[in-house]
Design a protein around this motif. Structure first.
Motif, PDB file in Angstrom:
ATOM      1  N   GLN A 224       0.876  -1.177   0.000  1.00 21.73           N
ATOM      2  CA  GLN A 224       0.000   0.000   0.000  1.00 21.73           C
ATOM      3  C   GLN A 224       0.912   1.225   0.000  1.00 21.73           C
ATOM      4  OE1 GLN A 224      -3.259   0.078  -0.255  1.00 21.73           O
ATOM      5  NE2 GLN A 224      -3.677  -2.105  -0.055  1.00 21.73           N
ATOM      6  N   PRO A 225       1.281   1.698  -1.176  1.00 25.96           N
ATOM      7  CA  PRO A 225       2.356   2.702  -1.250  1.00 25.96           C
ATOM      8  C   PRO A 225       2.039   4.022  -0.527  1.00 25.96           C
ATOM      9  CG  PRO A 225       1.281   2.429  -3.390  1.00 25.96           C
ATOM     10  CD  PRO A 225       0.772   1.333  -2.508  1.00 25.96           C
ATOM     11  N   GLU A 226       0.767   4.384  -0.432  1.00 20.56           N
ATOM     12  CA  GLU A 226       0.440   5.688   0.175  1.00 20.56           C
ATOM     13  C   GLU A 226       0.863   5.759   1.636  1.00 20.56           C
ATOM     14  OE1 GLU A 226      -1.689   3.665  -1.302  1.00 20.56           O
ATOM     15  OE2 GLU A 226      -2.738   4.688  -2.937  1.00 20.56           O
ATOM     16  N   ILE A 227       0.890   4.592   2.301  1.00 20.43           N
ATOM     17  CA  ILE A 227       1.288   4.594   3.712  1.00 20.43           C
ATOM     18  C   ILE A 227       2.586   3.792   3.912  1.00 20.43           C
ATOM     19  CG2 ILE A 227      -0.909   5.089   4.846  1.00 20.43           C
ATOM     20  CD1 ILE A 227      -1.426   2.058   4.977  1.00 20.43           C
ATOM     21  N   SER A 228       3.377   3.701   2.852  1.00 13.45           N
ATOM     22  CA  SER A 228       4.642   2.959   2.930  1.00 13.45           C
ATOM     23  C   SER A 228       5.770   3.731   2.268  1.00 13.45           C
ATOM     24  CB  SER A 228       4.502   1.601   2.228  1.00 13.45           C
ATOM     25  OG  SER A 228       3.368   0.918   2.676  1.00 13.45           O
ATOM     26  N   GLN A 229       5.619   5.030   2.137  1.00 16.04           N
ATOM     27  CA  GLN A 229       6.646   5.795   1.431  1.00 16.04           C
ATOM     28  C   GLN A 229       7.996   5.736   2.142  1.00 16.04           C
ATOM     29  OE1 GLN A 229       6.589   7.563  -1.764  1.00 16.04           O
ATOM     30  NE2 GLN A 229       5.002   5.989  -1.849  1.00 16.04           N
ATOM     31  N   GLY A 230       7.966   5.554   3.447  1.00 19.92           N
ATOM     32  CA  GLY A 230       9.227   5.468   4.192  1.00 19.92           C
ATOM     33  C   GLY A 230      10.057   4.288   3.725  1.00 19.92           C
ATOM     34  N   THR A 231       9.444   3.091   3.756  1.00 18.00           N
ATOM     35  CA  THR A 231      10.138   1.883   3.299  1.00 18.00           C
ATOM     36  C   THR A 231      10.493   1.999   1.817  1.00 18.00           C
ATOM     37  OG1 THR A 231       9.050   0.491   4.935  1.00 18.00           O
ATOM     38  CG2 THR A 231       9.860  -0.610   2.954  1.00 18.00           C
ATOM     39  N   LEU A 232       9.533   2.453   1.016  1.00 18.49           N
ATOM     40  CA  LEU A 232       9.758   2.497  -0.434  1.00 18.49           C
ATOM     41  C   LEU A 232      10.896   3.441  -0.800  1.00 18.49           C
ATOM     42  CD1 LEU A 232       6.013   2.414  -1.508  1.00 18.49           C
ATOM     43  CD2 LEU A 232       7.724   0.715  -2.172  1.00 18.49           C
ATOM     44  N   GLN A 233      10.905   4.622  -0.192  1.00 21.28           N
ATOM     45  CA  GLN A 233      11.987   5.556  -0.522  1.00 21.28           C
ATOM     46  C   GLN A 233      13.334   5.012  -0.038  1.00 21.28           C
ATOM     47  OE1 GLN A 233      11.451   9.799   0.303  1.00 21.28           O
ATOM     48  NE2 GLN A 233      13.678  10.035   0.448  1.00 21.28           N
TER      49      GLN A 233
ATOM     50  N   VAL B 143      -1.437  11.313  -7.927  1.00 21.58           N
ATOM     51  CA  VAL B 143      -2.452  12.048  -8.695  1.00 21.58           C
ATOM     52  C   VAL B 143      -2.286  13.569  -8.598  1.00 21.58           C
ATOM     53  CG1 VAL B 143      -4.227  10.271  -8.742  1.00 21.58           C
ATOM     54  CG2 VAL B 143      -4.069  11.800  -6.758  1.00 21.58           C
ATOM     55  N   ASP B 144      -1.582  14.005  -7.546  1.00 25.30           N
ATOM     56  CA  ASP B 144      -1.341  15.442  -7.421  1.00 25.30           C
ATOM     57  C   ASP B 144      -0.011  15.864  -8.047  1.00 25.30           C
ATOM     58  OD1 ASP B 144      -3.732  15.717  -6.028  1.00 25.30           O
ATOM     59  OD2 ASP B 144      -2.764  15.283  -4.103  1.00 25.30           O
ATOM     60  N   GLY B 145       0.644  14.929  -8.734  1.00 26.60           N
ATOM     61  CA  GLY B 145       1.889  15.262  -9.414  1.00 26.60           C
ATOM     62  C   GLY B 145       3.115  15.253  -8.523  1.00 26.60           C
ATOM     63  N   ARG B 146       2.977  14.701  -7.310  1.00 27.45           N
ATOM     64  CA  ARG B 146       4.137  14.631  -6.404  1.00 27.45           C
ATOM     65  C   ARG B 146       4.986  13.407  -6.705  1.00 27.45           C
ATOM     66  NH1 ARG B 146       0.813  15.703  -0.914  1.00 27.45           N
ATOM     67  NH2 ARG B 146      -0.579  14.409  -2.142  1.00 27.45           N
ATOM     68  N   ARG B 147       6.288  13.541  -6.485  1.00 29.33           N
ATOM     69  CA  ARG B 147       7.169  12.376  -6.622  1.00 29.33           C
ATOM     70  C   ARG B 147       6.743  11.314  -5.602  1.00 29.33           C
ATOM     71  NH1 ARG B 147      13.478  13.429  -6.047  1.00 29.33           N
ATOM     72  NH2 ARG B 147      12.919  14.017  -3.922  1.00 29.33           N
ATOM     73  N   ALA B 148       6.646  10.086  -6.055  1.00 29.58           N
ATOM     74  CA  ALA B 148       6.207   9.008  -5.166  1.00 29.58           C
ATOM     75  C   ALA B 148       6.884   7.720  -5.594  1.00 29.58           C
ATOM     76  CB  ALA B 148       4.696   8.857  -5.246  1.00 29.58           C
TER      77      ALA B 148
ATOM     78  N   ILE C 252     -12.418   0.882  -1.563  1.00 36.13           N
ATOM     79  CA  ILE C 252     -12.715   0.646  -0.135  1.00 36.13           C
ATOM     80  C   ILE C 252     -11.411   0.594   0.656  1.00 36.13           C
ATOM     81  CG2 ILE C 252     -13.683  -1.021   1.508  1.00 36.13           C
ATOM     82  CD1 ILE C 252     -15.579  -1.866  -0.927  1.00 36.13           C
ATOM     83  N   ALA C 253     -10.449  -0.122   0.101  1.00 37.61           N
ATOM     84  CA  ALA C 253      -9.151  -0.255   0.777  1.00 37.61           C
ATOM     85  C   ALA C 253      -8.497   1.115   0.951  1.00 37.61           C
ATOM     86  CB  ALA C 253      -8.240  -1.179  -0.021  1.00 37.61           C
ATOM     87  N   LYS C 254      -8.521   1.899  -0.107  1.00 38.68           N
ATOM     88  CA  LYS C 254      -7.854   3.205  -0.034  1.00 38.68           C
ATOM     89  C   LYS C 254      -8.592   4.134   0.935  1.00 38.68           C
ATOM     90  CE  LYS C 254      -4.621   2.179  -3.013  1.00 38.68           C
ATOM     91  NZ  LYS C 254      -3.319   1.727  -2.488  1.00 38.68           N
ATOM     92  N   ARG C 255      -9.917   4.007   1.012  1.00 42.06           N
ATOM     93  CA  ARG C 255     -10.672   4.854   1.929  1.00 42.06           C
ATOM     94  C   ARG C 255     -10.384   4.471   3.386  1.00 42.06           C
ATOM     95  NH1 ARG C 255     -12.100   9.735   3.118  1.00 42.06           N
ATOM     96  NH2 ARG C 255     -14.163   9.984   4.088  1.00 42.06           N
ATOM     97  N   LEU C 256     -10.125   3.181   3.622  1.00 38.15           N
ATOM     98  CA  LEU C 256      -9.774   2.731   4.981  1.00 38.15           C
ATOM     99  C   LEU C 256      -8.514   3.432   5.480  1.00 38.15           C
ATOM    100  CD1 LEU C 256     -10.458  -1.108   4.989  1.00 38.15           C
ATOM    101  CD2 LEU C 256     -11.282   0.521   6.718  1.00 38.15           C
TER     102      LEU C 256
ATOM    103  N   GLU D 285     -11.434   8.899  -4.766  1.00 33.38           N
ATOM    104  CA  GLU D 285     -10.276   9.789  -4.661  1.00 33.38           C
ATOM    105  C   GLU D 285      -9.407   9.491  -3.441  1.00 33.38           C
ATOM    106  OE1 GLU D 285     -11.818  13.741  -4.890  1.00 33.38           O
ATOM    107  OE2 GLU D 285     -12.504  13.451  -6.955  1.00 33.38           O
ATOM    108  N   ALA D 286      -9.835   8.548  -2.653  1.00 30.38           N
ATOM    109  CA  ALA D 286      -9.086   8.223  -1.431  1.00 30.38           C
ATOM    110  C   ALA D 286      -7.758   7.564  -1.817  1.00 30.38           C
ATOM    111  CB  ALA D 286      -9.909   7.282  -0.565  1.00 30.38           C
ATOM    112  N   PRO D 287      -6.759   7.652  -0.961  1.00 29.62           N
ATOM    113  CA  PRO D 287      -6.727   8.374   0.316  1.00 29.62           C
ATOM    114  C   PRO D 287      -6.466   9.872   0.126  1.00 29.62           C
ATOM    115  CG  PRO D 287      -4.624   7.305  -0.027  1.00 29.62           C
ATOM    116  CD  PRO D 287      -5.481   6.951  -1.215  1.00 29.62           C
TER     117      PRO D 287
END
Lengths: 445, 485
Positions: free
Chosen positions: A103-112, A301-306, B399-403, B459-461
């Motif tokens: 789940q990359p959105e909450i794993s940027q620490g490990t990924l980077q 989606v906001d154009g940020r480096r990820a 659903i996963a992303k919204r969680l 659009e989540a998260p």
């Protein structure tokens, strides 16, 4: 109630009501009765933290650590200095209690951190691409062999006799089960013999696998081996030591196709043999043949480096039996440790470590051979380790050294039949006084 | 430092450093006097130049972009994200365990060898096997080793036709990949819609070319394989062996044992069932246990005991050989051993019972709002099939992303492959009813949002360091390292 299990009997009762059953046993009604274990497991009762600590320290007393002994033992596991900040940073629980970064959105620490690791492995080796890590140096070598077989569609790998014996054994087990042929290239004067390679290499040779510094610590010149290998359209796989690459010619400078090795030396504890960390870097041509995870840069989606796991079409959870490897869990935390080490040492520090190792190893070899009782087994340039031949079996010498709180070298008689041969290792941690003491003791044994 | 987004390389400034080494007390020697110039690199190694505080801040700020078990609930199906006890970390960091060289004389590591010997016994007892090799580095590595053992077994009997392994379509991806790694051909058999082995399909697949069957029990749908004894009999009668994927062992400790079910080989995941941390993707450990008839094939060395003395035994002529350097992930073994000491027999059993209780409780509360393909008592995990009266518009991914916005790590999604829009939930026993209720409430709220305002899910998260990432771009134009430009 056990301290790790929060729900009480009262909780359980209320939860069973919601589920609509009456007892905990009903939860297991799907298990045939004759498969229900009717007795307690034959294990001791659980104990408190205080008792655990007491028991573990009691066990620990039966070990003698490298804090307690002066270590001149290497042979694939090395007693290097580990900067203090490593344990503080790698023990941050956001790192070590996280799962694989799916789940990359909450794993940027490990990924980077992995992206930075990949970058530094590429910089050290000069190669184009690195993966996110493999189990250890030996399995990385086996994966490289498989990669070479798959990309050349040939079915034999040639491995140098100067490769670490355990790595050769692991290679054999892996190749044997896959029905890939494996042959050893004999050595001459402690290095891979190019003449023997010429005799062995043929149209079925997928890879030539060499190690430098090799098992004896000798820095091998791969120039001729590279010509022979590529002249035969085989791939050149080189197992290297990451610290040595601060001063030695990089795999890419030799034209190596796949560079592998163990990065335990980059800040990881000895841990009685593991966990360590295998690394692998290759030319970009082989990128899609590589095993294991890789982290790539992208945009959100906001154009940020990820950062995100990428090229997953190579991997088992997508390709199943067609994957490049079965590897799933790797050595992420050890890669983090290796990264923090490389960053902390930096450009100058890593070179300084490599220089001190070389200077101290040469000093030790000079002192030990000065008296005439010991001579170098091979007249070759070396890094960190050197092979000596003396008047007595290494086990005997080591017993005497141990009585003086010194962990002696690796006995070369067992794997190589070098009678009275011993492989000594000198890292930057060893002092002049320790080396002199070793010399004095070995002179009188 | 909010919004920190620097790479370590971007902090680098010539002349800074974070390292600290003593002066070289043997004196300086020009490098070329020791090593010939043609062996030396002409390039300086490109590593960052930063000060110590830079390093500390960089990695601390990176860690804050991560979600760990200590951050919150992590109901990842088939991954058993249970609490990682802190004492485990302390014990594995003790100098007397962390700073041992693998080639030290056996006399100086009797404590380490005793620990490994005892852990072999403990794991054997828990699964009903005869002996355990602690060497495999991870679950997939354990699978590979187990399959090598199966291959060696048939080979020793001269039964050389057995080149195939049966794997159900509901299996973890590592199962077929590991079989391929060992040079087996794979026969995939169907599962019934409740995730069990399709007995007719199995019978049709069995032959004298089959080396074995790989199975996880409870299955990836969280259900106990009721026909397991019949399956074992069928496979054994056909001359094959039964392999147990231990990913789901957290459901059965002290309750039922794979050895008693008829399995011949098993791998454990110490980083799942036995509470050792996942480390952001490793190191794990995947010990392999076998029944008596396969002990001779286990990798070398095994830890043996003679009188009061423990030793490494390499004298095993039928062993599959070495499969990893040294003896495995000893540091991980110390953690698992500490955990088993803390739990004891009754603690482990209670862990499995409460893990199953937690899963059933969540399933009972969630099935009103989410599709539940199989509505019966589950084991340690269950699989939902997307929103109950959902449209195609809102997917499991949404659903996963919204969680994540609600502060949770999402469950495993789109696995097993046999359930459409799968959401695989495994709470583990280390979560309280209150935590489960809060998560369930978030899931219910999301189900409502899906009707009222699906856009907020799509659009989540919203509040994460980065939002949804363009994975296609990452794969199409791979950027796998930083380059100075």
């Amino acid at each position: 109630m056990h301290r790790y299990i929060p729900n009480t009997d009262a909780d359980a009762k209320a939860m069973l009501d919601v589920i609509g059953i009456k007892s905990m046993d009903q939860l297991f009604q799907g298990i045939p009765d004759d498969l229900i274990l009717k007795r307690a497991l034959k294990l001791d009762s659980g104990i408190s933290e205080l008792e655990i600590e007491r028991k573990m320290k009691e066990l620990g007393k039966k070990n003698r650590s490298t804090d307690d002994l002066v270590c001149f033992l290497g042979a694939g596991a090395y007693d290097h200095y580990i900067p203090s900040i490593i344990k503080h940073l790698a023990k941050r629980s956001e790192f070590y209690t996280a799962y694989t970064p799916y789940q990359p959105e909450i794993s940027q620490g490990t990924l980077q951190a992995i992206f930075e690791y990949q970058t530094m492995i590429c910089n050290l080796t000069g190669m184009d691409v690195s993966n996110a890590s493999l189990y250890d140096g030996a399995t990385a070598c086996a994966e490289a062999a498989i990669m070479a077989v798959d990309s050349t569609r040939r079915n034999t790998v040639l491995v140098s006799e100067t490769m670490h014996p355990e790595t050769r054994q692991v290679l054999k087990s892996y190749m044997h089960s896959r029905e890939i042929n494996i042959a050893e290239i004999p050595m001459a004067d402690g290095v891979t013999d190019p003449e023997m390679l010429k005799k062995l290499i043929d149209a079925d040779s997928a890879a030539v696998i060499v190690q430098s510094p090799n098992f004896f610590g000798i820095v091998e010149d791969l120039t001729e081996i590279e010509k022979i290998t590529h002249g035969n359209r085989s791939l050149l796989v080189s197992s290297v030591d990451p610290i040595s690459l601060a001063i030695l010619k990089k795999p890419a400078e030799y034209g190596v196709d796949i560079a592998v090795g163990d990065a335990q030396v980059l800040g990881n504890n000895l841990n009685y043999g593991g966990p360590y960390i295998g690394f692998m870097a290759a030319t970009s041509k082989l990128m899609r043949k590589m095993p294991g995870r890789m982290v790539g840069q992208s945009l959100d989606v906001d154009g940020r480096r990820a950062f995100v796991l990428t090229l997953q079409a190579r991997e088992q959870h997508i390709r199943r039996y067609k994957a490049t490897s079965n590897i799933c869990s790797n050595q992420s935390l050890n890669a983090l440790i290796a990264s923090i080490y490389m960053v902390t040492m930096g450009k100058k520090g890593l070179r300084e470590v490599a220089l001190q190792i070389t200077e101290k190893a040469y000093y030790a070899a000079g002192r030990l051979t000065a008296g005439g009782k010991y001579k170098l087994a091979f007249d070759q340039p070396f890094f960190r380790e050197f092979a000596l031949i003396g008047p007595k079996d290494a086990d005997l010498i080591n017993r005497e050294l141990l009585a003086n709180n010194i962990l002696g070298g690796y006995n070369l008689n067992k794997e190589y039949g070098i009678e009275n041969g011993v492989l000594l290792c000198v890292t930057e941690k060893r002092t002049k006084q320790e080396i002199d003491q070793l010399t004095d003791l070995m002179e009188v044994i | 430092m909010r919004g920190y987004n620097k790479l370590i390389f971007e902090l680098s400034k010539e002349g800074r450093n974070a390292f600290s080494l003593p002066e070289n007390d043997v004196g300086r020697t020009p490098l070329e006097d020791m090593l010939p110039a043609h062996l030396l690199t002409k390039e300086e190694v490109e590593l960052p130049e930063v000060s110590e505080v830079d390093v500390v801040r960089h990695y601390t700020l990176l860690s804050k972009k991560n979600y760990g078990l200590d951050t919150g609930f992590y109901p990842l199906g088939s991954c058993t994200m249970k609490y990682n006890p802190k004492i485990n970390e302390d014990m594995s960091s003790l100098d007397c365990f962390a700073n041992l060289h693998p080639y030290q004389p056996e006399d100086t590591v009797q404590g380490a060898l005793a620990l490994m010997y005892d852990l072999d016994y403990m794991l054997s007892e828990i699964s009903g096997m005869s002996r355990v090799s602690l060497q495999p580095a991870a679950g997939a590595h354990g699978e590979m080793v187990g399959l090598m053992i199966i291959k060696a077994y048939h080979k020793k009997r001269g039964d050389n036709k057995r080149t195939k392994i049966i794997v159900p379509d509901s299996a973890h991806g590592t199962n077929p990949a590991s079989a391929a790694m060992v040079g087996f051909d794979i026969i995939e058999i169907k599962s019934t819609k409740d995730g069990a082995v399709d007995m007719e399909d199995l019978k049709a697949a069995l032959s004298d070319e089959v080396a074995g069957l790989m199975l996880t029990n409870p299955s990836t749908l969280g259900l106990f394989e009721k026909n397991i004894k019949e399956i074992a009999d069928l496979v054994h009668e056909a001359g094959g062996l039964l392999y147990y994927d231990g990913a789901n062992m957290n459901a059965i400790m002290g309750i039922s044992r794979p050895g008693d079910m008829g399995f011949d080989v098993i791998h454990y995941n110490l980083h799942k069932t036995f509470s050792t941390p996942h480390g952001g993707g490793g190191p794990g450990a995947g010990p392999v246990g076998v029944k008596e008839h396969l002990v001779e094939f286990l990798p070398v060395p095994m830890i043996e005991k003679s009188g009061d003395r423990y030793f490494l035994d390499y004298d095993k002529p039928y062993s599959i050989g070495k499969i990893k350097s040294f003896y495995g992930h000893f540091g991980v073994m110390v953690r698992a051993y500490t955990y088993i000491l803390a739990m004891g027999a009754e603690g482990l059993k209670d862990a499995s019972r409460k893990a199953v209780l937690n899963a059933n409780y969540m399933m009972a509360r969630l099935k009103e709002y989410y599709k539940l393909p199989i509505d019966e008592i589950c084991q340690h995990e269950f699989v939902l099939g997307g929103l109950k009266d959902g449209t195609d518009e809102v997917t499991t991914l949404d659903i996963a992303k919204r969680l994540i916005d609600y502060g949770y790590h999402p469950p495993t999604i789109y696995f097993p492959l046999i359930v459409h829009e799968a959401i695989m939930v495994e709470p583990t026993e280390t979560e309280s009813r209150e935590t489960l209720d809060e998560f369930i409430d978030a899931m219910i709220r999301i189900a409502e949002e899906a009707k009222e305002n699906p856009q907020v899910l799509k659009e989540a998260p919203h509040n994460t360091p980065v939002r949804r990432i363009d994975e296609v771009l990452a794969a199409r134009k791979p950027v796998l390292k930083w380059q100075n430009d």
